[in-house]
Write an enzyme that holds these catalytic residues in place. Structure first.
Site, short mmCIF file in Angstrom:
data_model
loop_
_atom_site.label_atom_id
_atom_site.label_comp_id
_atom_site.label_asym_id
_atom_site.label_seq_id
_atom_site.Cartn_x
_atom_site.Cartn_y
_atom_site.Cartn_z
N ASP A 127 0.82 -1.25 0.08
CA ASP A 127 0.08 0.01 -0.01
C ASP A 127 0.98 1.14 0.03
O ASP A 127 1.88 1.29 0.97
CB ASP A 127 -0.85 -0.21 1.36
CG ASP A 127 -1.90 1.03 1.29
OD1 ASP A 127 -2.55 1.44 0.18
OD2 ASP A 127 -2.40 1.37 2.47
N ASN A 160 -10.45 0.74 0.50
CA ASN A 160 -9.46 0.65 1.24
C ASN A 160 -9.83 1.02 3.07
O ASN A 160 -10.21 2.07 2.96
CB ASN A 160 -8.32 1.55 1.13
CG ASN A 160 -7.39 0.96 0.04
OD1 ASN A 160 -7.66 -0.16 -0.79
ND2 ASN A 160 -6.28 1.55 -0.31
#
Ligand code: 13P
Ligand code: ZN
Length: 327
Positions: free
Chosen positions: A93, A268
């Protein structure tokens, strides 16, 4: 050097195709410790949801890169041991350089994000393309970012938000070869997403920008970062048990559901899990002053995370029961 296939992980290609077709979002859940990983696997396994486990560079440093590589493999094995049949991707990420993306690909990540959102446009294109070239030779998928998803920490804007310009998206996707695109439509990272006094005053996300991007990109995977809902339930527990999370507001669940109907196929979530863990541990300490076994308070938080994930997958992302459509 190990490939994600050897570890039993999946990449995100088919996950996104199915999610776009069936109008739901694959959860991108962040983890930085064992209990969060276990919670994600059990929560997604119990809800038969595909899942993307997300690790940031700071979490890689915190937990150790080699440890994460084995924990990623451990997630797959644990999932099988428990009788689940869900595709699991391991994703970097907000990778900040070609080198950090390459390092993750080389230890078995099945997906990486290169976040060049702070760079000048041409530079973002150049590095994203370099990452995509390296990743695609290894069947790994690449997420990129255009526009800036902000971050505010206790009233201070740490990263200034900048909406994605729909006029740039086609050129960016064509030139970089990225597999999915994170866009800025009003969400931001962290617990302080909106400068409002009350939850009722939270503004709508910029669905007009999302729709314009969708029109230009067609069935291309769009990712929503900063999508925690910052549940009042956990904020209140933190505040009632000695913490201070004032004026913390997240993205209303109705808006997240709406986003899944307009081409967002990955959502997310990191902050919700962090606040939940803090809430449950604060409460546990206050209520059990004589306990000192970490498994007790971490286990309580893990169980709560499982329940939150099951609910989120079912009621917000729509990913429950979707694993069977992905090979
Ligand atoms: P939150 O801070 O809203 O959980 O955002 C998570 C995220 O975007 C991780 O990349
Ligand atoms: Zn993010």
């Amino acid at each position: 050097m190990v490939s994600f296939e050897e570890l039993g992980l999946s990449n995100t290609k088919e996950m996104f195709e199915v999610a776009l077709e069936r109008k739901f979002a694959i959860p991108g859940y962040n983890a930085s410790n064992l209990e969060q990983l276990q919670g994600i696997i059990i929560g997604c396994g119990d809800s038969n949801s595909p899942v993307i486990i997300q690790i940031t560079q700071t979490s890689l440093k915190y937990a150790n890169k080699t440890m994460i590589r084995y924990m990623g493999e451990g997630c797959v094995k644990m999932s099988k041991d428990l009788g689940y049949d869900i595709p699991i991707a391991l994703h970097l990420d907000h990778g900040s350089s070609f080198e950090s993306c390459k390092a993750c690909i080389d230890i078995g990540f099945s997906s990486v994000m290169f976040d060049g959102s702070h760079l000048e446009y041409q530079k973002n294109v150049m590095i994203t393309k370099r990452v995509a070239n390296y990743a695609h030779q290894r069947n790994v998928n690449v997420e990129a970012e255009l526009g800036i998803i902000g971050r505010e920490d206790k009233g201070k804007e740490v990263e200034i938000q900048q909406y994605t310009d729909p006029e740039q998206v086609e050129d960016f996707v064509n030139r970089t070869g990225c597999d999915s695109l994170a866009i800025a439509i009003g969400t931001s990272h962290g617990a302080y997403k909106f400068k409002v006094e009350r939850a009722e005053d939270i503004p709508e996300l910029r669905f007009d920008i999302l729709q314009e991007i969708r029109k230009r990109l067609g069935k291309f995977p769009i990712v929503l970062h900063g999508a925690s809902s910052v549940p009042k339930k956990y904020v209140d527990i933190v505040n009632n048990y000695g913490g201070s999370l004032k004026k913390s507001f997240g993205v209303p669940e109705t808006q997240l559901r709406k986003a899944t109907q307009h081409g967002v196929c990955k959502i997310n979530v990191a902050t919700d899990s962090r606040i939940l863990f803090t809430a449950m541990i604060r409460k546990y300490f206050k209520e059990h002053v004589d306990h000192f076994d970490p498994r007790l308070y971490l286990g309580t938080a893990r169980q709560e995370l499982i329940e939150m994930i099951i609910r989120k997958n079912k009621e917000v992302l729509g990913s429950s029961g979707q694993a069977k459509y992905i090979s």
